[in-house]
Scaffold this motif. Structure first.
Motif, PDB file in Angstrom:
ATOM      1  N   SER A 155     -34.969  61.436  31.275  1.00  0.00           N
ATOM      2  CA  SER A 155     -34.291  60.435  32.107  1.00  0.00           C
ATOM      3  C   SER A 155     -33.487  59.401  31.338  1.00  0.00           C
ATOM      4  O   SER A 155     -32.961  58.469  31.930  1.00  0.00           O
ATOM      5  CB  SER A 155     -35.329  59.706  32.970  1.00  0.00           C
ATOM      6  OG  SER A 155     -36.226  58.964  32.152  1.00  0.00           O
TER       7      SER A 155
ATOM      8  N   VAL B  77     -35.827  56.371  38.233  1.00  0.00           N
ATOM      9  CA  VAL B  77     -35.615  57.637  38.933  1.00  0.00           C
ATOM     10  C   VAL B  77     -36.697  57.848  39.983  1.00  0.00           C
ATOM     11  O   VAL B  77     -36.405  58.282  41.119  1.00  0.00           O
ATOM     12  CB  VAL B  77     -35.591  58.809  37.920  1.00  0.00           C
ATOM     13  CG1 VAL B  77     -35.650  60.155  38.639  1.00  0.00           C
ATOM     14  CG2 VAL B  77     -34.339  58.727  37.059  1.00  0.00           C
TER      15      VAL B  77
ATOM     16  N   ASN C  68     -29.867  64.876  30.112  1.00  0.00           N
ATOM     17  CA  ASN C  68     -30.672  65.181  31.300  1.00  0.00           C
ATOM     18  C   ASN C  68     -30.307  66.582  31.774  1.00  0.00           C
ATOM     19  O   ASN C  68     -29.137  66.970  31.751  1.00  0.00           O
ATOM     20  CB  ASN C  68     -30.407  64.195  32.438  1.00  0.00           C
ATOM     21  CG  ASN C  68     -30.280  62.757  31.973  1.00  0.00           C
ATOM     22  OD1 ASN C  68     -29.264  62.130  32.221  1.00  0.00           O
ATOM     23  ND2 ASN C  68     -31.280  62.249  31.275  1.00  0.00           N
TER      24      ASN C  68
ATOM     25  N   LEU D 176     -39.684  65.074  38.057  1.00  0.00           N
ATOM     26  CA  LEU D 176     -39.100  64.704  36.780  1.00  0.00           C
ATOM     27  C   LEU D 176     -40.087  65.161  35.707  1.00  0.00           C
ATOM     28  O   LEU D 176     -41.274  64.820  35.771  1.00  0.00           O
ATOM     29  CB  LEU D 176     -38.874  63.192  36.703  1.00  0.00           C
ATOM     30  CG  LEU D 176     -38.007  62.635  35.563  1.00  0.00           C
ATOM     31  CD1 LEU D 176     -37.629  61.196  35.867  1.00  0.00           C
ATOM     32  CD2 LEU D 176     -38.682  62.694  34.198  1.00  0.00           C
TER      33      LEU D 176
END
Length: 306
Positions: free
Chosen positions: A37, A78, A23, A62
Motif C-alpha cells: 500500500s 486503504v 502496488n 490487502l
C-alpha cells in the motif's frame, strides 16, 4: 533497457516512485486484492489510484509482502476507504499487533507509519487465489527476515517485494544492525527463487521486468560485494535511507544532518559497526555521495532533493 513482460489482464501494477512500494491490484470478477500500500505520506494517492482502477468493484483484501514502512504505510487508509481485510506475513503479525515501532523499523530509520489492524496471516507455503490465479507464498528473508514473495507457476510470475529488483535488492537491515545473518538469508532466498521458472518479475520498486536470470546475476554480484566489504553494505544502507528521507521531507538543513545521523539508530549503529566516522565526517561524506549521484544538491544551507 528492461523488457516489459506480458502480464494477464486480471493484474494491474501501479509503479510508484521510490518513496512508495509498487502496488499490485488483482481482479476476480467484482472483487479485487491489493498487494502492498505504499508509504503513509502517499496514502491518499494510493487510495485514489485504487479507487479509479476498481471502477465500482470492491476491494476485498490487502496483502503485504513485508513490514517496512513503504509497503504498509497506506494500510490503515486503504482499509478505511474500502473496508477490506488485511493479511500480513505470519512473522510480522506480532509486531503489527503490538505496533512495535522498533521491530517495524519505524523508530530505527526515522520513518513514519499509521497503526492498522490485521485480520489474517500468511505463512510460507500457503496458497491463495487472486487475479484468477493461484499464488504460492515463498519465504524471502534477507531484506526483511519475515518477508514473503508470491509466485504463480502457471503464468510464471513472481511478485518479489524487495527480495529481488532489476538491479539488486533491498537493504539488509538485520546485518547492518548486527541483529541477524541477513547476508546468509538473502543468499538462500536468491538461490530459492532462482530455482523457480519465472518469465515476469513484479518488484517492490521499479518497473516489472522479464530478465529474471540477469537480475539474479546482478543480485548475487551485489551480495558478494557486501559479503566481501561490510563497510560498502553500511554505506549503501545509509545512502539509501537518507535518500528515502529526502524524498519524504524534500529538504534538510545541512547543519542538522550530523545530529540526525547520530540520533537515528540505523545510521548510528551502521557507522559504529562498519565506518567509525564522527558525525560531521559522516555527514560530509554523505552529502558528497548524494550530490555525485544526482539525488540531492546544496542550496542556501539546505540539502535539497533533486
Amino acid at each position: 533497457m528492461s523488457a516489459r513482460p506480458h502480464l494477464p489482464a486480471s493484474l494491474q501494477v501501479f509503479e510508484r516512485g521510490w518513496l512508495s512500494a509498487n502496488n499490485v491490484l488483482l481482479f476476480d470478477g467484482d472483487e479485487a486484492t491489493l498487494i502492498d500500500s505504499g508509504y503513509v505520506s502517499h496514502a491518499d494517492q494510493t487510495v485514489k489510484l485504487v479507487r479509479a482502477a476498481l471502477d465500482g468493484r470492491s476491494l476485498g483484501r490487502l496483502i503485504n509482502t513485508h513490514s517496512h514502512s513503504d509497503h504498509i504505510g497506506g494500510n490503515a487508509s486503504v482499509q478505511r476507504a474500502f473496508g477490506c481485510s488485511i493479511t500480513v506475513p505470519e512473522g510480522m503479525a506480532r509486531a503489527v499487533e503490538e505496533w512495535d515501532e522498533e521491530a517495524l523499523l519505524l523508530s530505527v530509520g526515522a520513518q513514519a507509519g499509521e497503526r492498522f489492524r490485521h485480520d489474517a496471516t500468511l505463512a510460507a507455503g500457503a496458497r491463495f487465489v487472486a487475479g484468477e490465479l493461484e499464488w504460492q507464498a515463498v519465504a524471502a528473508p534477507g531484506h526483511d527476515m519475515d518477508a514473503l514473495a508470491y509466485y504463480n507457476p502457471d503464468r510464471r510470475i513472481l511478485i518479489s517485494g524487495d527480495a529481488l529488483w532489476r538491479d539488486g535488492f533491498g537493504i539488509l537491515f538485520a546485518e547492518v544492525m548486527g541483529q541477524g545473518d541477513a547476508l546468509g538469508e538473502a543468499r538462500r532466498t536468491l538461490e530459492a527463487i532462482g530455482r523457480l521458472a519465472v518469465d515476469a518479475v513484479i518488484p517492490g520498486h521499479g518497473a516489472p521486468f522479464a530478465e529474471f536470470d540477469d537480475a539474479l546475476e546482478r543480485a548475487f554480484a551485489r551480495l558478494r560485494a557486501f559479503e566481501d566489504d561490510g563497510a560498502r553494505m553500511a554505506r549503501n544502507a545509509i545512502r539509501a535511507c537518507i535518500t528515502f528521507k529526502l524524498l519524504e521531507v524534500r529538504s534538510m538543513a545541512l547543519v542538522e544532518l550530523p545530529r540526525h545521523l547520530d540520533e537515528t539508530p540505523l545510521y548510528r549503529t551502521a557507522n559504529a559497526r562498519f565506518l567509525g566516522l564522527d558525525a560531521d565526517a559522516l555527514a560530509a561524506w554523505l552529502v558528497k555521495e548524494l550530490e555525485r549521484a544526482g539525488v540531492a544538491r546544496r542550496e542556501h544551507g539546505m540539502l535539497v532533493a533533486s
